[in-house]
Design a protein around this motif. Structure first.
Motif, PDB file in Angstrom:
ATOM      1  N   LEU B 117      72.913  36.055 -14.666  1.00 47.22           N
ATOM      2  CA  LEU B 117      74.322  36.425 -14.783  1.00 47.22           C
ATOM      3  C   LEU B 117      74.733  37.180 -13.530  1.00 47.22           C
ATOM      4  O   LEU B 117      73.932  37.907 -12.940  1.00 47.22           O
ATOM      5  N   TRP B 118      75.989  37.017 -13.135  1.00 43.00           N
ATOM      6  CA  TRP B 118      76.548  37.823 -12.047  1.00 43.00           C
ATOM      7  C   TRP B 118      77.470  38.857 -12.670  1.00 43.00           C
ATOM      8  O   TRP B 118      78.484  38.514 -13.278  1.00 43.00           O
ATOM      9  N   ARG B 119      77.084  40.126 -12.596  1.00 44.02           N
ATOM     10  CA  ARG B 119      77.846  41.195 -13.245  1.00 44.02           C
ATOM     11  C   ARG B 119      77.922  42.422 -12.339  1.00 44.02           C
ATOM     12  O   ARG B 119      76.889  42.900 -11.853  1.00 44.02           O
ATOM     13  N   ASN B 120      79.143  42.891 -12.107  1.00 40.20           N
ATOM     14  CA  ASN B 120      79.361  44.159 -11.395  1.00 40.20           C
ATOM     15  C   ASN B 120      78.607  44.232 -10.069  1.00 40.20           C
ATOM     16  O   ASN B 120      77.927  45.200  -9.768  1.00 40.20           O
ATOM     17  N   GLY B 121      78.713  43.153  -9.304  1.00 41.40           N
ATOM     18  CA  GLY B 121      78.159  43.169  -7.954  1.00 41.40           C
ATOM     19  C   GLY B 121      76.668  42.957  -7.877  1.00 41.40           C
ATOM     20  O   GLY B 121      76.056  43.282  -6.847  1.00 41.40           O
ATOM     21  N   PHE B 123      73.085  40.400  -9.488  1.00 44.59           N
ATOM     22  CA  PHE B 123      72.523  39.372 -10.369  1.00 44.59           C
ATOM     23  C   PHE B 123      71.705  40.065 -11.450  1.00 44.59           C
ATOM     24  O   PHE B 123      70.842  40.903 -11.145  1.00 44.59           O
ATOM     25  N   ASP B 124      71.945  39.710 -12.688  1.00 38.61           N
ATOM     26  CA  ASP B 124      71.073  40.124 -13.788  1.00 38.61           C
ATOM     27  C   ASP B 124      70.199  38.926 -14.131  1.00 38.61           C
ATOM     28  O   ASP B 124      70.713  37.868 -14.531  1.00 38.61           O
ATOM     29  N   LEU B 125      68.912  39.096 -13.964  1.00 39.74           N
ATOM     30  CA  LEU B 125      67.974  37.995 -14.167  1.00 39.74           C
ATOM     31  C   LEU B 125      66.988  38.364 -15.259  1.00 39.74           C
ATOM     32  O   LEU B 125      66.299  39.384 -15.170  1.00 39.74           O
ATOM     33  N   GLU B 126      66.948  37.539 -16.290  1.00 41.68           N
ATOM     34  CA  GLU B 126      65.981  37.743 -17.377  1.00 41.68           C
ATOM     35  C   GLU B 126      65.120  36.507 -17.504  1.00 41.68           C
ATOM     36  O   GLU B 126      65.630  35.391 -17.616  1.00 41.68           O
ATOM     37  N   VAL B 127      63.812  36.716 -17.485  1.00 43.07           N
ATOM     38  CA  VAL B 127      62.856  35.619 -17.607  1.00 43.07           C
ATOM     39  C   VAL B 127      61.975  35.894 -18.819  1.00 43.07           C
ATOM     40  O   VAL B 127      61.424  36.988 -18.957  1.00 43.07           O
ATOM     41  N   HIS B 128      61.862  34.899 -19.684  1.00 47.51           N
ATOM     42  CA  HIS B 128      61.015  35.027 -20.874  1.00 47.51           C
ATOM     43  C   HIS B 128      60.111  33.801 -20.947  1.00 47.51           C
ATOM     44  O   HIS B 128      60.364  32.871 -21.705  1.00 47.51           O
ATOM     45  N   GLY B 129      59.093  33.779 -20.121  1.00 43.70           N
ATOM     46  CA  GLY B 129      58.143  32.670 -20.136  1.00 43.70           C
ATOM     47  C   GLY B 129      56.826  33.128 -20.739  1.00 43.70           C
ATOM     48  O   GLY B 129      56.568  34.333 -20.852  1.00 43.70           O
ATOM     49  N   ALA B 130      56.000  32.154 -21.138  1.00 39.57           N
ATOM     50  CA  ALA B 130      54.692  32.500 -21.697  1.00 39.57           C
ATOM     51  C   ALA B 130      53.850  33.161 -20.611  1.00 39.57           C
ATOM     52  O   ALA B 130      53.543  32.553 -19.599  1.00 39.57           O
ATOM     53  N   GLY B 131      53.548  34.443 -20.811  1.00 40.48           N
ATOM     54  CA  GLY B 131      52.699  35.156 -19.859  1.00 40.48           C
ATOM     55  C   GLY B 131      53.428  35.715 -18.655  1.00 40.48           C
ATOM     56  O   GLY B 131      52.801  36.319 -17.772  1.00 40.48           O
ATOM     57  N   ILE B 132      54.718  35.539 -18.590  1.00 39.74           N
ATOM     58  CA  ILE B 132      55.471  36.096 -17.451  1.00 39.74           C
ATOM     59  C   ILE B 132      56.895  36.399 -17.912  1.00 39.74           C
ATOM     60  O   ILE B 132      57.623  35.516 -18.361  1.00 39.74           O
ATOM     61  N   THR B 133      57.231  37.664 -17.866  1.00 38.62           N
ATOM     62  CA  THR B 133      58.564  38.090 -18.284  1.00 38.62           C
ATOM     63  C   THR B 133      59.122  39.061 -17.245  1.00 38.62           C
ATOM     64  O   THR B 133      58.367  39.731 -16.536  1.00 38.62           O
ATOM     65  N   ALA B 134      60.425  39.134 -17.194  1.00 37.60           N
ATOM     66  CA  ALA B 134      61.055  40.038 -16.227  1.00 37.60           C
ATOM     67  C   ALA B 134      62.475  40.330 -16.662  1.00 37.60           C
ATOM     68  O   ALA B 134      63.139  39.495 -17.296  1.00 37.60           O
ATOM     69  N   LYS B 135      62.915  41.518 -16.347  1.00 39.42           N
ATOM     70  CA  LYS B 135      64.325  41.878 -16.523  1.00 39.42           C
ATOM     71  C   LYS B 135      64.719  42.655 -15.276  1.00 39.42           C
ATOM     72  O   LYS B 135      64.242  43.775 -15.053  1.00 39.42           O
ATOM     73  N   LEU B 136      65.546  42.037 -14.469  1.00 36.53           N
ATOM     74  CA  LEU B 136      65.825  42.593 -13.147  1.00 36.53           C
ATOM     75  C   LEU B 136      67.319  42.607 -12.857  1.00 36.53           C
ATOM     76  O   LEU B 136      68.063  41.726 -13.310  1.00 36.53           O
ATOM     77  N   ARG B 137      67.713  43.603 -12.097  1.00 35.70           N
ATOM     78  CA  ARG B 137      69.061  43.643 -11.534  1.00 35.70           C
ATOM     79  C   ARG B 137      68.889  43.561 -10.021  1.00 35.70           C
ATOM     80  O   ARG B 137      68.223  44.414  -9.414  1.00 35.70           O
ATOM     81  N   LEU B 138      69.450  42.507  -9.447  1.00 36.11           N
ATOM     82  CA  LEU B 138      69.262  42.257  -8.012  1.00 36.11           C
ATOM     83  C   LEU B 138      70.593  42.443  -7.293  1.00 36.11           C
ATOM     84  O   LEU B 138      71.522  41.639  -7.467  1.00 36.11           O
ATOM     85  N   ARG B 139      70.670  43.478  -6.501  1.00 35.67           N
ATOM     86  CA  ARG B 139      71.926  43.786  -5.816  1.00 35.67           C
ATOM     87  C   ARG B 139      71.861  43.317  -4.365  1.00 35.67           C
ATOM     88  O   ARG B 139      70.980  43.748  -3.606  1.00 35.67           O
ATOM     89  N   PRO B 140      72.753  42.401  -3.979  1.00 35.64           N
ATOM     90  CA  PRO B 140      72.741  41.912  -2.597  1.00 35.64           C
ATOM     91  C   PRO B 140      73.092  43.017  -1.605  1.00 35.64           C
ATOM     92  O   PRO B 140      73.989  43.832  -1.863  1.00 35.64           O
ATOM     93  N   LEU B 141      72.384  43.028  -0.492  1.00 31.96           N
ATOM     94  CA  LEU B 141      72.663  43.989   0.576  1.00 31.96           C
ATOM     95  C   LEU B 141      73.231  43.300   1.809  1.00 31.96           C
ATOM     96  O   LEU B 141      73.404  43.931   2.842  1.00 31.96           O
ATOM     97  N   ALA B 142      73.435  42.007   1.687  1.00 26.37           N
ATOM     98  CA  ALA B 142      73.963  41.252   2.823  1.00 26.37           C
ATOM     99  C   ALA B 142      74.950  40.224   2.302  1.00 26.37           C
ATOM    100  O   ALA B 142      74.930  39.869   1.125  1.00 26.37           O
ATOM    101  N   LEU B 143      75.771  39.756   3.197  1.00 29.40           N
ATOM    102  CA  LEU B 143      76.652  38.651   2.850  1.00 29.40           C
ATOM    103  C   LEU B 143      75.826  37.375   2.806  1.00 29.40           C
ATOM    104  O   LEU B 143      74.936  37.186   3.646  1.00 29.40           O
ATOM    105  N   PRO B 144      76.122  36.499   1.864  1.00 26.28           N
ATOM    106  CA  PRO B 144      75.437  35.197   1.911  1.00 26.28           C
ATOM    107  C   PRO B 144      75.912  34.406   3.126  1.00 26.28           C
ATOM    108  O   PRO B 144      77.040  34.586   3.582  1.00 26.28           O
TER     109      PRO B 144
END
Lengths: 150, 357
Positions: B117-121, B123-144
């Protein structure tokens, strides 16, 4: 197939072949051509022998001990193969996979297996097949059985 | 935008936040019907540095791949998540249409329980895989970067948008407990276009991550060649300082050299059963890669050392009995050089991808 565990394995093998026949027919045709006139007898652990032949069928898997190719391995080794923790070559070298038969027949079997794998990897149903193989089984006598998913 | 004392344009947070949804949305909806040629591919790639020595990595690839099946064209969303912190682990999951939520033009995409999801500047990334999970907020520091085209040979090209610097906060679990992250360095790119896996194509791509948020420089490099790697189709290396591009070297300005062979045991492979078709340890991954670039007064040298690798096996779209191997290689790299924005000497964890097939 009368043994319930052998029946489960036989159904899984049958389904594995059916999925490739349905979703990757080219690979099924090549696999059947590789195994033409041959039958492979698979012994997994202490389960009754299952005979796999593609000349006639379905069903392609029956409980019979006769065939030109004899393969033997434990349930744990089968799970390790499907989890990518062991290759056929490594299994043969360390003795956990037994493969007996005329060399030409064995090579035909490995060609057929490679064709099945290429077909399975192209089949949308492969993840379901994999999940069902590793799904736990409940038996009255021993409680939960089955391999740990990888 | 602000102009620093040494003349570097630094994009404001607001500019970055406005640019991402406009430049980085999915070009086609994940649930759309497949294109007539069944050759469209689109993916978003996120790489997050994990603590450790050598550094660990989490790679999350959310993709929509088309292919031609005997039953007709297929368009299928997948999530690939792999991580390394000592040993590699990972999962590849695919999703039916009723598990997919997202549409063209937006960043947001949900695949079953997994979410981008793109929220409030950020990326909110949630991964729920077998044996690998993550909940991350990734804030860009550069222009794409603006979308650029990369030649994939006759009649094929892909487009990509690169975000070399993000900071990732949250947690990752590779099966041994949660690893907390607080503004860890991260990388993101987004690719789309028509091509066929297994065509006359190979590529090498990589980036150098800053070890700390205080390091202003980052670098991304790529080379696309024919399958035998005899002919380079395109190549580039881009250096950023802070949030802005300091220099892009293209084609004739740079030379990429691979040396030696990275050995080790049979690599971790996804899907796992594909190991039976590629049982050897040989992968075509070099032990070292160097990139040398020069143009005008600007120069760049990157030295990458391979440390460990995993591979993702993709069925060839061209040959029904071949696989394409995407070798994901964790390593360390040093990038040195000079641009108008100053001299730089950047060392840190790095990732490279070697596509062979």
């Amino acid at each position: 197939v009368d043994d319930p565990r052998a029946l489960r394995l036989a159904r899984q093998l049958e389904e594995a072949i059916t999925v490739v026949q349905r979703e990757a027919p080219l690979h099924f045709v090549v696999m059947r051509r590789s195994l033409e006139g041959l039958a492979a007898v698979v012994r997994v652990g202490d389960l009754p022998a299952l005979r796999l032949a593609l000349d006639e069928g379905p069903p392609w898997v029956r409980q019979r001990p006769d065939g030109q190719i004899a393969l033997s391995l434990s349930e744990a080794t089968l799970a390790r193969l499907l989890c990518g923790d062991l290759t056929i070559e490594e299994g043969i070298l360390d003795g956990s996979v037994g493969a007996r038969g005329d060399l030409g027949h064995l090579l035909s079997w490995f060609d057929a297996l490679a064709s099945w794998l290429h077909g399975a990897l192209r089949s949308p149903s492969l993840p379901n097949l994999h999940a069902r193989f590793f799904a736990p089984v409940h038996t009255d006598a021993d409680g939960q059985k089955g391999s740990r998913p990888c | 935008m602000t102009l620093s004392q040494d003349g570097i344009v630094e994009p404001s947070r607001g500019a970055v936040a406005r640019a991402i949804p406009r430049l980085d949305g999915w070009r086609r909806g994940a649930s759309e019907s497949p294109s007539p040629s069944a050759s469209y591919k689109e993916w978003m790639h996120f790489c997050v540095a994990l603590p450790g020595d050598p550094a660990g990595h989490l790679l999350v690839n959310i993709n929509v791949m088309e292919r031609l099946l005997p039953t007709g064209p297929e368009r299928r969303p997948r999530l690939i998540a792999i991580g390394v912190r000592g040993d590699w682990t990972g999962v590849v999951d695919s999703f039916d249409a009723d598990q997919v939520r997202g549409r063209a033009g937006q960043v947001d995409l949900e695949l079953g329980p997994n979410r981008l999801l793109w929220r409030n500047g950020a990326f909110d990334l949630e991964v729920h895989g077998a044996g690998i999970t993550a909940k991350l907020r990734l804030r860009p520091l550069a222009l794409p970067t603006v979308a650029t085209s990369v030649s994939f040979g006759p009649q094929h090209s892909i487009h990509w948008v690169v975000l070399p610097r993000l900071e990732a906060s949250g947690w990752v679990d590779l099966g041994h407990g949660r690893i907390a992250l607080d503004r860890a360095p991260a990388y993101h790119d987004h690719n789309w276009g028509h091509f066929r896996w297994g065509g006359d194509l190979a590529w090498e791509w990589g980036f150098v991550n800053a070890t700390s948020g205080g390091e202003p420089w980052s670098a991304v490099f790529a080379r696309v060649s024919d399958g035998a790697r005899h002919r380079t189709l395109s190549q580039s290396a881009t250096v950023w300082r802070g949030g802005a591009v300091a220099r892009t070297f293209q084609d004739g300005e740079l030379r990429m050299t691979c040396e030696g062979t990275h050995g080790g045991p049979r690599p971790f492979t996804l899907p796992k059963v594909a190991s039976l078709l590629v049982p050897g340890a040989s992968s075509g991954v070099p032990a070292r890669v160097s990139v040398e670039a020069k143009g005008g007064d600007d120069k760049l040298r990157i030295e990458f050392e391979s440390l460990s690798k995993a591979r993702i096996a993709i069925p060839s779209d061209v040959d029904p009995f071949k696989l394409v191997l995407l070798n994901e290689v964790a390593g360390r790299a040093r990038a040195t050089g000079r641009t108008y924005a100053g001299d730089f000497d950047l060392s840190g964890p790095a990732l490279m991808e070697f596509v062979r097939g």
